[in-house]
Every structure is written in structure tokens, then in C-alpha cells.
Write a protein that holds these residues in place. Structure first.
Motif, PDB file in Angstrom:
ATOM      1  N   GLY A   1       0.818  -1.210   0.000  1.00 15.61           N
ATOM      2  CA  GLY A   1       0.000   0.000   0.000  1.00 15.61           C
ATOM      3  C   GLY A   1       0.851   1.259   0.000  1.00 15.61           C
ATOM      4  O   GLY A   1       0.521   2.241  -0.663  1.00 15.61           O
ATOM      5  N   VAL A   2       1.959   1.228   0.721  1.00 14.34           N
ATOM      6  CA  VAL A   2       2.864   2.384   0.762  1.00 14.34           C
ATOM      7  C   VAL A   2       3.464   2.634  -0.614  1.00 14.34           C
ATOM      8  O   VAL A   2       3.563   3.777  -1.071  1.00 14.34           O
ATOM      9  CB  VAL A   2       3.966   2.160   1.808  1.00 14.34           C
ATOM     10  N   LEU A   3       3.881   1.571  -1.285  1.00 16.60           N
ATOM     11  CA  LEU A   3       4.455   1.707  -2.629  1.00 16.60           C
ATOM     12  C   LEU A   3       3.440   2.299  -3.606  1.00 16.60           C
ATOM     13  O   LEU A   3       3.780   3.143  -4.441  1.00 16.60           O
ATOM     14  CB  LEU A   3       4.944   0.353  -3.143  1.00 16.60           C
ATOM     15  N   ILE A   4       2.192   1.849  -3.491  1.00 15.27           N
ATOM     16  CA  ILE A   4       1.141   2.379  -4.364  1.00 15.27           C
ATOM     17  C   ILE A   4       0.895   3.845  -4.060  1.00 15.27           C
ATOM     18  O   ILE A   4       0.724   4.672  -4.969  1.00 15.27           O
ATOM     19  CB  ILE A   4      -0.149   1.551  -4.208  1.00 15.27           C
ATOM     20  N   ASP A   5       0.917   4.201  -2.784  1.00 20.01           N
ATOM     21  CA  ASP A   5       0.737   5.607  -2.400  1.00 20.01           C
ATOM     22  C   ASP A   5       1.861   6.476  -2.957  1.00 20.01           C
ATOM     23  O   ASP A   5       1.623   7.602  -3.407  1.00 20.01           O
ATOM     24  CB  ASP A   5       0.695   5.739  -0.873  1.00 20.01           C
ATOM     25  N   VAL A   6       3.082   5.965  -2.923  1.00 19.12           N
ATOM     26  CA  VAL A   6       4.227   6.711  -3.464  1.00 19.12           C
ATOM     27  C   VAL A   6       4.032   6.953  -4.961  1.00 19.12           C
ATOM     28  O   VAL A   6       4.263   8.062  -5.467  1.00 19.12           O
ATOM     29  CB  VAL A   6       5.550   5.954  -3.198  1.00 19.12           C
TER      30      VAL A   6
ATOM     31  N   VAL B   1       1.194   7.028  -6.641  1.00 23.69           N
ATOM     32  CA  VAL B   1       0.091   7.967  -6.858  1.00 23.69           C
ATOM     33  C   VAL B   1       0.539   9.401  -6.596  1.00 23.69           C
ATOM     34  O   VAL B   1       0.286  10.309  -7.407  1.00 23.69           O
ATOM     35  CB  VAL B   1      -1.110   7.600  -5.960  1.00 23.69           C
ATOM     36  N   GLU B   2       1.208   9.622  -5.488  1.00 27.71           N
ATOM     37  CA  GLU B   2       1.621  10.981  -5.142  1.00 27.71           C
ATOM     38  C   GLU B   2       2.686  11.502  -6.107  1.00 27.71           C
ATOM     39  O   GLU B   2       2.677  12.679  -6.476  1.00 27.71           O
ATOM     40  CB  GLU B   2       2.153  11.018  -3.701  1.00 27.71           C
TER      41      GLU B   2
ATOM     42  N   SER C   1      -2.719   6.663 -12.029  1.00 29.37           N
ATOM     43  CA  SER C   1      -2.574   7.254 -10.698  1.00 29.37           C
ATOM     44  C   SER C   1      -3.861   7.941 -10.260  1.00 29.37           C
ATOM     45  O   SER C   1      -4.272   7.841  -9.101  1.00 29.37           O
ATOM     46  CB  SER C   1      -1.413   8.255 -10.690  1.00 29.37           C
ATOM     47  N   TYR C   2      -4.513   8.633 -11.179  1.00 23.17           N
ATOM     48  CA  TYR C   2      -5.757   9.319 -10.834  1.00 23.17           C
ATOM     49  C   TYR C   2      -6.900   8.331 -10.612  1.00 23.17           C
ATOM     50  O   TYR C   2      -7.712   8.499  -9.691  1.00 23.17           O
ATOM     51  CB  TYR C   2      -6.118  10.325 -11.931  1.00 23.17           C
ATOM     52  N   VAL C   3      -6.971   7.313 -11.449  1.00 24.48           N
ATOM     53  CA  VAL C   3      -8.022   6.307 -11.277  1.00 24.48           C
ATOM     54  C   VAL C   3      -7.825   5.565  -9.953  1.00 24.48           C
ATOM     55  O   VAL C   3      -8.806   5.258  -9.257  1.00 24.48           O
ATOM     56  CB  VAL C   3      -8.024   5.321 -12.456  1.00 24.48           C
ATOM     57  N   THR C   4      -6.588   5.274  -9.599  1.00 25.31           N
ATOM     58  CA  THR C   4      -6.305   4.619  -8.319  1.00 25.31           C
ATOM     59  C   THR C   4      -6.896   5.419  -7.171  1.00 25.31           C
ATOM     60  O   THR C   4      -7.570   4.869  -6.288  1.00 25.31           O
ATOM     61  CB  THR C   4      -4.788   4.467  -8.109  1.00 25.31           C
ATOM     62  N   GLU C   5      -6.653   6.714  -7.166  1.00 23.86           N
ATOM     63  CA  GLU C   5      -7.126   7.557  -6.070  1.00 23.86           C
ATOM     64  C   GLU C   5      -8.644   7.692  -6.080  1.00 23.86           C
ATOM     65  O   GLU C   5      -9.290   7.682  -5.026  1.00 23.86           O
ATOM     66  CB  GLU C   5      -6.463   8.933  -6.166  1.00 23.86           C
TER      67      GLU C   5
END
Length: 232
Positions: free
Chosen positions: A54-59, A61-62, A103-107
Motif C-alpha cells: 500500500g505504501v508503494l502504491i501511495d508513493v 500515486v503521489e 494514478s488518478y483512477v487509483t485515487e
């Protein structure tokens, strides 16, 4: 002498406009499909996978959402060859658009997933549904229905963002407009025509995505009510 509009010179190069339009639609269509799937997959993994993933995905996305798309595109097209990864302009453009949209769709989908109340998940588990069935039918489907208007808007925005790909010589609509302007020296007429084409594309896509939402989440169904609550 007053300025005289000469759109005829632009329309005489309609073959270039058509070629650019087709390239734009092809890029946008593939980006929407693959970027949408990437975003949904990452949003699902973020909910189901261990904290480290989850942290990697957050990185991701940001990083993507807070840097210019043009810079990302230049890194892919000019930076990757320096480490031995050679791409055509079209390949680099598609990868850039998919990564950007993903990245936008993920969020967006993540927000939809988090809007599903835990009591609904518990109710699904109490009915002996598997965790996958619970996630698919009780979490993911309602989440996408709820955020469908936001997803549709993002798909339209990424279609317009294909114009940036002209910076790496992809011969999409904006690049062809530049070619026509160079040939005819009719800058105003050329870019007004292209702006109207982009407007027509955006409005058409909005109608198409609204129709697709009505098919996927029919009015009167539970998912349809969720879509309606989101302003579709």
C-alpha cells in the motif's frame, strides 16, 4: 487592411486533421482502457495487500499526481533510452498516458472503496460469500458506481492531455495543427478549428460515458442509485 479569416486553407488540409484525430482517438482509447484497469487493480491491491504494498502504491500515486505530465513524458521518451530501453514516440506516449491516468483512477476508486461501510462487508461474509465475492460484488462494484462521474471526467481529461504528446513528435491532432499552421501561416484559423474539434470530442465522450454508466449501473437498481447520488 483588416484581418480576413481564411478557413479554406485549413480545410484544404483536412487529411492531416483526420490523421491527427484518428491518432488522438487511438491513443486516448488505449490509455483509457489500460489506465483504467491499472488504476482499479492498484486500488484493489491497496485495500487487500499488506501495508508495504500500500505504501508503494501511495508513493506512485503521489509522485505522478504531483509532477507535470510533460516532464513524465520526457523522462520516458528521452530518459529510458539512456538505460537501454528504446521506445517509439507512440509507445512512450501510450505508456506515459497509462501511468498518468492510472494514478488518478487509483485515487478515485480508492475513495469509492473507502465509502463502502464495513457493516456491508460483514453482512456479505455472514452470508458465506468468499472474500473475493464480497470484494467484487459488495465493495468494488458499488465503489465504481459511486465514483463513475469522476472517472468519466478523468477519462475526458486524459483524452485532452494527448495534445501534450506532440512535444515528443507524436502526430496527433495538436501536432498536425502545427504542421498545417507551418504550411498555411493561418495560425488563428488553424487553432480555432482544432479547439472546436477537441470540444466536440470532449462533449461526445461525456455523452458516451453517461450512456455507458446507465448501461453498467441501470436506473432503479442499487448501483444505479449510487451513480445517481454522485451526480451522474
Amino acid at each position: 487592411m483588416g484581418f480576413q479569416f481564411q478557413f479554406g486553407a485549413v480545410f484544404a488540409r483536412s487529411d492531416l486533421l483526420l490523421e491527427g484525430l484518428l491518432q488522438t482517438l487511438q491513443l486516448a482509447g488505449m490509455a483509457i482502457v489500460f489506465g483504467g484497469l491499472l488504476g482499479i487493480l492498484l486500488a484493489a491491491l491497496r485495500s487487500l495487500a499488506p501495508r508495504a504494498a500500500g505504501v508503494l502504491i501511495d508513493v506512485y500515486v503521489e509522485l505522478i499526481r504531483n509532477t507535470p505530465f510533460l516532464v513524465q513524458l520526457l523522462i520516458i521518451y528521452f530518459g529510458l533510452p539512456s538505460i537501454g530501453v528504446k521506445l517509439t514516440a507512440e509507445q512512450a506516449a501510450l505508456i506515459g498516458l497509462v501511468v498518468y491516468l492510472g494514478s488518478y483512477v487509483t485515487e478515485i476508486v480508492r475513495a469509492g472503496i473507502e465509502s463502502v461501510h464495513k457493516s456491508q462487508i460483514e453482512a456479505g461474509l455472514s452470508l458465506a460469500l468468499t472474500r473475493w465475492q464480497v470484494f467484487r460484488y459488495i465493495v468494488l462494484a458499488p465503489a465504481i458506481a459511486r465514483v463513475w462521474p469522476a472517472l468519466a471526467s478523468q477519462f475526458v481529461l486524459v483524452t485532452l492531455a494527448t495534445s501534450v504528446c506532440s512535444f515528443i513528435s507524436v502526430q496527433e491532432l495538436s501536432a498536425q495543427a502545427s504542421n498545417i499552421e507551418s504550411d498555411t501561416f493561418r495560425s488563428f484559423e488553424t487553432y480555432i478549428t482544432v479547439a472546436l474539434i477537441y470540444l466536440a470530442i470532449a462533449l461526445t465522450l461525456r455523452v458516451l460515458f453517461a450512456g455507458l454508466g446507465a448501461v453498467l449501473f441501470p436506473t432503479g437498481s442499487g448501483l444505479g442509485r449510487l451513480r445517481g447520488q454522485s451526480g451522474a
